[in-house]
Design a protein around this motif. Structure first.
Motif, PDB file in Angstrom:
ATOM      1  N   LEU B   3      -8.824   5.205   4.004  1.00  0.00           N
ATOM      2  CA  LEU B   3      -8.069   4.678   2.870  1.00  0.00           C
ATOM      3  C   LEU B   3      -7.635   5.806   1.940  1.00  0.00           C
ATOM      4  O   LEU B   3      -8.397   6.742   1.687  1.00  0.00           O
ATOM      5  CB  LEU B   3      -8.922   3.675   2.086  1.00  0.00           C
ATOM      6  N   ILE B   4      -6.428   5.680   1.443  1.00  0.00           N
ATOM      7  CA  ILE B   4      -5.899   6.673   0.503  1.00  0.00           C
ATOM      8  C   ILE B   4      -5.333   5.972  -0.728  1.00  0.00           C
ATOM      9  O   ILE B   4      -5.158   4.752  -0.741  1.00  0.00           O
ATOM     10  CB  ILE B   4      -4.760   7.512   1.144  1.00  0.00           C
ATOM     11  N   GLY B   5      -5.075   6.778  -1.752  1.00  0.00           N
ATOM     12  CA  GLY B   5      -4.281   6.325  -2.899  1.00  0.00           C
ATOM     13  C   GLY B   5      -2.939   7.028  -2.817  1.00  0.00           C
ATOM     14  O   GLY B   5      -2.895   8.258  -2.840  1.00  0.00           O
ATOM     15  N   HIS B   6      -1.851   6.275  -2.667  1.00  0.00           N
ATOM     16  CA  HIS B   6      -0.542   6.922  -2.487  1.00  0.00           C
ATOM     17  C   HIS B   6       0.436   6.450  -3.561  1.00  0.00           C
ATOM     18  O   HIS B   6       0.162   5.487  -4.280  1.00  0.00           O
ATOM     19  CB  HIS B   6       0.011   6.614  -1.089  1.00  0.00           C
ATOM     20  N   ARG B   7       1.557   7.157  -3.616  1.00  0.00           N
ATOM     21  CA  ARG B   7       2.581   6.802  -4.615  1.00  0.00           C
ATOM     22  C   ARG B   7       3.949   6.626  -3.947  1.00  0.00           C
ATOM     23  O   ARG B   7       4.962   7.041  -4.493  1.00  0.00           O
ATOM     24  CB  ARG B   7       2.669   7.882  -5.701  1.00  0.00           C
ATOM     25  N   ILE B   8       3.940   5.989  -2.773  1.00  0.00           N
ATOM     26  CA  ILE B   8       5.196   5.761  -2.044  1.00  0.00           C
ATOM     27  C   ILE B   8       6.182   4.992  -2.921  1.00  0.00           C
ATOM     28  O   ILE B   8       7.378   5.286  -2.950  1.00  0.00           O
ATOM     29  CB  ILE B   8       4.941   4.958  -0.737  1.00  0.00           C
ATOM     30  N   ALA B   9       5.663   4.007  -3.636  1.00  0.00           N
ATOM     31  CA  ALA B   9       6.536   3.155  -4.440  1.00  0.00           C
ATOM     32  C   ALA B   9       6.413   3.464  -5.931  1.00  0.00           C
ATOM     33  O   ALA B   9       6.782   2.650  -6.764  1.00  0.00           O
ATOM     34  CB  ALA B   9       6.200   1.692  -4.166  1.00  0.00           C
ATOM     35  N   GLY B  10       5.878   4.636  -6.273  1.00  0.00           N
ATOM     36  CA  GLY B  10       5.723   4.989  -7.681  1.00  0.00           C
ATOM     37  C   GLY B  10       4.270   4.905  -8.113  1.00  0.00           C
ATOM     38  O   GLY B  10       3.517   5.864  -7.947  1.00  0.00           O
ATOM     39  N   PRO B  11       3.848   3.781  -8.654  1.00  0.00           N
ATOM     40  CA  PRO B  11       2.458   3.680  -9.119  1.00  0.00           C
ATOM     41  C   PRO B  11       1.461   3.843  -7.975  1.00  0.00           C
ATOM     42  O   PRO B  11       1.760   3.453  -6.836  1.00  0.00           O
ATOM     43  CB  PRO B  11       2.372   2.261  -9.688  1.00  0.00           C
ATOM     44  N   GLU B  12       0.302   4.404  -8.286  1.00  0.00           N
ATOM     45  CA  GLU B  12      -0.723   4.634  -7.269  1.00  0.00           C
ATOM     46  C   GLU B  12      -1.218   3.306  -6.711  1.00  0.00           C
ATOM     47  O   GLU B  12      -1.558   2.398  -7.465  1.00  0.00           O
ATOM     48  CB  GLU B  12      -1.882   5.358  -7.945  1.00  0.00           C
ATOM     49  N   ARG B  13      -1.260   3.208  -5.386  1.00  0.00           N
ATOM     50  CA  ARG B  13      -1.842   2.003  -4.791  1.00  0.00           C
ATOM     51  C   ARG B  13      -2.441   2.320  -3.425  1.00  0.00           C
ATOM     52  O   ARG B  13      -2.239   3.402  -2.883  1.00  0.00           O
ATOM     53  CB  ARG B  13      -0.821   0.863  -4.747  1.00  0.00           C
ATOM     54  N   PRO B  14      -3.195   1.373  -2.873  1.00  0.00           N
ATOM     55  CA  PRO B  14      -3.935   1.687  -1.640  1.00  0.00           C
ATOM     56  C   PRO B  14      -3.030   1.836  -0.420  1.00  0.00           C
ATOM     57  O   PRO B  14      -1.982   1.192  -0.309  1.00  0.00           O
ATOM     58  CB  PRO B  14      -4.846   0.461  -1.449  1.00  0.00           C
ATOM     59  N   GLY B  15      -3.476   2.673   0.486  1.00  0.00           N
ATOM     60  CA  GLY B  15      -2.820   2.822   1.778  1.00  0.00           C
ATOM     61  C   GLY B  15      -3.880   3.099   2.831  1.00  0.00           C
ATOM     62  O   GLY B  15      -5.038   3.372   2.512  1.00  0.00           O
ATOM     63  N   ALA B  16      -3.460   3.003   4.097  1.00  0.00           N
ATOM     64  CA  ALA B  16      -4.361   3.354   5.197  1.00  0.00           C
ATOM     65  C   ALA B  16      -3.665   4.375   6.073  1.00  0.00           C
ATOM     66  O   ALA B  16      -2.438   4.349   6.225  1.00  0.00           O
ATOM     67  CB  ALA B  16      -4.730   2.115   6.000  1.00  0.00           C
ATOM     68  N   VAL B  27       1.191   6.583   7.385  1.00  0.00           N
ATOM     69  CA  VAL B  27       0.616   5.801   6.287  1.00  0.00           C
ATOM     70  C   VAL B  27       1.159   4.378   6.243  1.00  0.00           C
ATOM     71  O   VAL B  27       2.380   4.163   6.205  1.00  0.00           O
ATOM     72  CB  VAL B  27       0.905   6.488   4.931  1.00  0.00           C
ATOM     73  N   LEU B  28       0.247   3.432   6.246  1.00  0.00           N
ATOM     74  CA  LEU B  28       0.601   2.043   6.002  1.00  0.00           C
ATOM     75  C   LEU B  28       0.338   1.742   4.522  1.00  0.00           C
ATOM     76  O   LEU B  28      -0.798   1.833   4.048  1.00  0.00           O
ATOM     77  CB  LEU B  28      -0.249   1.111   6.879  1.00  0.00           C
ATOM     78  N   ASP B  29       1.399   1.408   3.814  1.00  0.00           N
ATOM     79  CA  ASP B  29       1.277   1.011   2.406  1.00  0.00           C
ATOM     80  C   ASP B  29       0.562  -0.335   2.352  1.00  0.00           C
ATOM     81  O   ASP B  29       1.036  -1.313   2.922  1.00  0.00           O
ATOM     82  CB  ASP B  29       2.682   0.909   1.799  1.00  0.00           C
ATOM     83  N   LEU B  30      -0.574  -0.387   1.678  1.00  0.00           N
ATOM     84  CA  LEU B  30      -1.329  -1.639   1.606  1.00  0.00           C
ATOM     85  C   LEU B  30      -0.977  -2.462   0.360  1.00  0.00           C
ATOM     86  O   LEU B  30      -1.540  -3.535   0.147  1.00  0.00           O
ATOM     87  CB  LEU B  30      -2.830  -1.358   1.642  1.00  0.00           C
ATOM     88  N   GLY B  31      -0.054  -1.950  -0.438  1.00  0.00           N
ATOM     89  CA  GLY B  31       0.353  -2.690  -1.640  1.00  0.00           C
ATOM     90  C   GLY B  31       0.697  -4.139  -1.347  1.00  0.00           C
ATOM     91  O   GLY B  31       0.166  -5.051  -1.993  1.00  0.00           O
ATOM     92  N   PRO B  32       1.558  -4.386  -0.353  1.00  0.00           N
ATOM     93  CA  PRO B  32       1.973  -5.776  -0.080  1.00  0.00           C
ATOM     94  C   PRO B  32       0.830  -6.706   0.320  1.00  0.00           C
ATOM     95  O   PRO B  32       0.932  -7.906   0.086  1.00  0.00           O
ATOM     96  CB  PRO B  32       2.974  -5.609   1.077  1.00  0.00           C
TER      97      PRO B  32
END
Lengths: 288, 288
Positions: B3-16, B27-32
């Motif tokens: 698990l990571i903290g990413h900023r693909i969409a701006g604000p920091e959110r979880p990813g795998a 990276v899979l953005d887990l935001g959704p």
């Protein structure tokens, strides 16, 4: 003004304490004028502070709830709790330190001014330290001593509760200092404009009504402006952070008879112009 | 999973992080699938974790952005950062300690796995300590050693950067440890199910490509389960909190030639199965 964190409407939010002409202390809920701001957020927001002052000027104290009937949280939820050791002359036999001796308490220590401190099952030797806590209002990063006071929002009282056994199992004190709920804070923040200079304040602590600390701020080794400057060289101080300025040494009689706090003991911290913070200690075992 | 903290969409959110059949990390953005949860919130939420596992099973790694192109924050924003001193045999000349020696770093220290550490103007002697950080997943309050591992979400790497000058000005280390940004964390959390037992892991640190620490987790004095148990007796551990397990001692050659970190130096922390955390140190002066 005097700012509190209250739960009149459920969630913790800012309030101000007003004194009526009859000397009663009553509470103005600042929720309606501060939007969703926490006390820390309010301290850093000029427009919100101006709105608060306006609301205070227009308030009818007699119509407000009595402070004693209002549920209270800590007056601020600090992000960082930086504490001083050995910061009053005479606290130890040693000479005054060359540098501030700083340790950290974690945020799980913070509790409100009327909360009991619950001594956990693992507690060995719980002790108190009544202190003046500086509350940061403006972000401070590498500020000079001359500029430091502009970053101070005000002052409150703090009981740096410690488990001496855990504190001295290793050379770093963290575990004895960071026990859950070992940080009663309050009852309010006296803003810097109202508090004025800290010089010459009487700093007292009582245990079960017996005076065990009776000193003044004149014995403080490193003063508020210096501490803000010194810390800000390496740690950015944020609104709501507190710097607890250390406890004076105990009276000779209190030093001679140290015993761990026991179920039902009360400790009162009192500083001229800043109020009084009275805490009851309960044992988790007795409490079950 | 990782698990990571990413900023693909701006604000920091979880990813795998997923590895493709070609060995690429994507990276899979887990935001959704996690709503507004932070990584710490996700770690404590069974339903959200189940949704994440489902999303991972259904993902087409080849369609995802490359990890190296994704902006990263720290994999978690810990509320508490509890660190161990002297927790590897051989770190000091002294005998193994009787109790864990714990100190606290404040949250302003945390930075992401690709962030530079900026040494402030006041820095005197900046040094590194590459460590395994335990990430708490479930609230732990007075848990037994046997039950402790159920509260561990996983592991990540931590560089416990210290200013030795500030650290040793007084007997409490806090100021040398809590300098802004002195805590690179990452690159990811390897969840406990994927990481397995920590026994026999190689723990290495390189400075400018030269190996300066080369040890294994078998030299750890107090293990993960014991630490969680021990700390939880006095401090409630919350999801996202980290316990950094201390650094092994340096190689004799590295001990003989200690010099403060300088502008442009890089430090790499590497642990079998947990990845690699590489940090560049820059001087604030040079950086201006």
């Amino acid at each position: 003004m005097r700012l509190i964190g209250h739960r009149i409407a459920g969630p913790e939010r800012p309030g101000a304490v007003l004194t009526t002409v009859d000397g009663e202390e009553r509470v103005l809920d600042l929720g309606p004028v501060t939007g969703g701001l926490s006390v820390a957020g309010l301290l850093a927001d000029d427009a919100a502070l101006a709105a608060v002052r306006q609301a205070l000027a227009g308030a009818d104290p007699a119509s407000l709830p009595l402070l004693e009937q209002v549920p209270l949280g800590p007056p601020v939820r600090p992000g960082k709790i930086l504490c001083l050791g050995y910061n009053y002359a005479g606290h130890t036999e040693e000479e005054a330190p060359s540098f501030p001796n700083v340790f950290v308490k974690t945020p799980n220590t913070i509790c409100g001014p009327r909360d009991d401190v619950v001594m956990p099952r693992a507690a060995t030797d719980v002790d108190y330290e009544g202190e003046i806590a500086v509350v940061i209002g403006r972000t401070a990063r590498d500020v000079t001593e001359a500029a430091a006071m502009a970053h101070v929002a005000g002052y409150t009282l703090f009981n740096d509760v410690s488990d001496r056994g855990w504190q001295h199992r290793a050379n770093q004190w963290a575990l004895g200092k960071s026990v859950d709920g070992f940080g009663p804070l309050g009852p309010w923040i006296v803003t810097a404009d109202e508090a004025g200079d800290l010089a010459g304040r009487r700093v007292q602590t009582e245990r079960n009504g017996v005076l065990t600390v009776d000193s003044t701020t004149d014995a403080m080794v490193f003063g508020v402006a210096y501490l803000v400057h010194y810390l800000s060289q390496v740690i950015t101080l944020e609104p709501g952070d507190i710097i607890s300025t250390g406890t004076p040494g105990r009276t000779p009689r209190a030093q001679a008879v140290h015993t761990p706090l026991a179920h039902g003991d009360t400790v009162t911290v009192r500083v001229t112009g800043l109020g009084e913070l009275r805490t009851t200690f309960v044992s988790m075992e007795e409490n079950r």
